[in-house]
Design a protein around this motif. Sequence first.
Motif, PDB file in Angstrom:
ATOM      1  N   CYS A   7      57.429  39.816  46.535  1.00 25.84           N
ATOM      2  CA  CYS A   7      56.020  40.089  46.254  1.00 25.84           C
ATOM      3  C   CYS A   7      55.758  40.159  44.754  1.00 25.84           C
ATOM      4  O   CYS A   7      54.706  39.723  44.282  1.00 25.84           O
ATOM      5  N   CYS A   8      56.710  40.684  43.993  1.00 18.71           N
ATOM      6  CA  CYS A   8      56.522  40.779  42.539  1.00 18.71           C
ATOM      7  C   CYS A   8      56.565  39.405  41.882  1.00 18.71           C
ATOM      8  O   CYS A   8      55.887  39.168  40.883  1.00 18.71           O
ATOM      9  N   LYS A   9      57.368  38.477  42.425  1.00 19.56           N
ATOM     10  CA  LYS A   9      57.460  37.143  41.839  1.00 19.56           C
ATOM     11  C   LYS A   9      56.253  36.279  42.173  1.00 19.56           C
ATOM     12  O   LYS A   9      55.880  35.401  41.408  1.00 19.56           O
TER      13      LYS A   9
ATOM     14  N   ARG B 179      49.477  36.767  41.732  1.00 19.93           N
ATOM     15  CA  ARG B 179      48.423  37.556  42.367  1.00 19.93           C
ATOM     16  C   ARG B 179      47.225  36.673  42.662  1.00 19.93           C
ATOM     17  O   ARG B 179      46.744  35.952  41.806  1.00 19.93           O
TER      18      ARG B 179
END
Length: 268
Positions: free
Chosen positions: A146-148, A151
């Motif tokens: 999710c961080c990679k 957004r």
Amino acid sequence: MKLNERSVAHYATCDSPADHAGFLRKRVERHHHHAHHHHATSYQRRWFVLKGNLLFYFEERESREPVGLVVLEGCTVELCEAAEEFAFAIRFDDAGARAYVLVADGQAAMEAWVKALSRASFDYMRLVVRELEKQLEEACKSLAACCKSPRRSSSGRKRHLSNPALLPLQEKPAILENGYSTWGSGVPGGAACPDRDGGHAKPPPLPPRRRSAASSTAGSPVPGLSPAMPESPVSPETACFSKLHSWYGQEIVALRREWQERQKMGHP
């Protein structure tokens, strides 16, 4: 396995919290492998205390020292068919080992004891720890993914702001003048007051000027009105209500002044 009796007795009666405790009726069965028969003792009512993988039992609840100990490793806890209701057994895998048949006072107590004893061994705790480690590893991988990933919310916000038609109504404040909205604020799409060369849609034409009923047919000027009243500065392209209000207000004021003078002169 050798246990230090003094240390075990101290652990059984110390202030450390117990995992489960209560009265049970107990009898011991011993399976003789070569003789192919079981030897069982009679039931005895004992106070049981479970701490970790150690199951202590006392003659009475207030007893200072335990009379027996069951180490809950390499065993299974299962319901058993017995003449008594609410019976279950602790059986070991070793040949010739004892089996403890226990009888609870009711269904709820029996289920609580079976659940607590089944979770007491280190083998069970080892399986729980492995499962928790697996879940933690999967959660860490999911969080890293999710961080990679980019957004989407910020890009969607930019696209939203780039299209004025998608803006919510509160982001397009109406242009107010003298407490009223101008022509341009009501045009769909947020068009401002149009000008002569702007190419925007023109507002509705202004209504024609009203002629005073007190004016003579010969075109004589109305008393109180200036004979040389200038032409209206309000053009059809003007979208300001305050100018319209001020201009037509002059005629109203003149007519009111004329009426007051007629009242003073006695003319109805």
